[in-house]
Write a protein that holds these residues in place. Sequence first.
Motif, short mmCIF file in Angstrom:
data_model
loop_
_atom_site.label_atom_id
_atom_site.label_comp_id
_atom_site.label_asym_id
_atom_site.label_seq_id
_atom_site.Cartn_x
_atom_site.Cartn_y
_atom_site.Cartn_z
N PRO A 1 -9.99 -5.09 -8.80
CA PRO A 1 -9.08 -4.46 -9.76
C PRO A 1 -9.56 -4.60 -11.21
O PRO A 1 -10.23 -5.57 -11.56
CB PRO A 1 -7.77 -5.22 -9.57
N TRP A 2 -9.20 -3.64 -12.03
CA TRP A 2 -9.47 -3.67 -13.46
C TRP A 2 -8.39 -2.87 -14.15
O TRP A 2 -7.58 -2.21 -13.50
CB TRP A 2 -10.87 -3.15 -13.80
N VAL A 3 -8.37 -2.92 -15.49
CA VAL A 3 -7.33 -2.26 -16.28
C VAL A 3 -7.96 -1.34 -17.31
O VAL A 3 -8.87 -1.74 -18.04
CB VAL A 3 -6.45 -3.31 -17.02
N PRO B 1 -7.99 -1.31 -5.41
CA PRO B 1 -8.62 -0.63 -4.29
C PRO B 1 -7.60 -0.12 -3.27
O PRO B 1 -6.56 -0.76 -3.03
CB PRO B 1 -9.50 -1.70 -3.65
N ARG B 2 -7.89 1.01 -2.71
CA ARG B 2 -7.08 1.55 -1.61
C ARG B 2 -7.03 0.51 -0.49
O ARG B 2 -7.98 -0.22 -0.27
CB ARG B 2 -7.72 2.85 -1.11
N ASN C 1 -10.76 6.09 -3.74
CA ASN C 1 -10.76 4.69 -3.30
C ASN C 1 -9.90 3.77 -4.14
O ASN C 1 -9.85 2.58 -3.87
CB ASN C 1 -12.20 4.17 -3.29
N TRP C 2 -9.24 4.32 -5.18
CA TRP C 2 -8.48 3.48 -6.10
C TRP C 2 -7.09 4.07 -6.34
O TRP C 2 -6.93 5.27 -6.41
CB TRP C 2 -9.21 3.37 -7.44
N PHE C 3 -6.11 3.17 -6.47
CA PHE C 3 -4.76 3.55 -6.86
C PHE C 3 -4.46 3.01 -8.25
O PHE C 3 -4.97 1.96 -8.64
CB PHE C 3 -3.71 2.99 -5.88
#
Length: 140
Positions: free
Chosen positions: A39-41, A73-74, A120-122
Amino acid sequence: MTSPVVFDDAFARAKAAGAPLGLEVLDIFDQDREDHVGPWVYFEIASAAADRLGLGEIVDEETGQVWFHLMVPRLSGSRDAITMRKALSVAFRVPVSPLPEGLYYDGQVFDPPDTDDKGNWFRFSLMVDYRYQDRVLTTP
């Protein structure tokens, strides 16, 4: 218009809140990276308005929103994402360092991810309202 004071303070608070969680906080314009494994912001500011507080006032008030888009990540579940987003939220509700003069953080909105998103990311977003009162100095 977004004042540098607002940008600098919010960015520093987000980085400090994210560091213990291993969250990298990036300016929204640093988004071309493809090497994320966790995760990142993404950080951005949307100014809504800036105007004098009253006729003849030398104080200008800027209002707007600070946005934090937590990318996870999903298939990683919601619980950890909610916990990380909450840590970002707390940094603006219970500041650990003094706010710059004239800066106030107000209400917050938690924007849920769109489960129809592809990829691949939410995105779990947090929006923090702010007000910044700045003295307008005139030259004689």
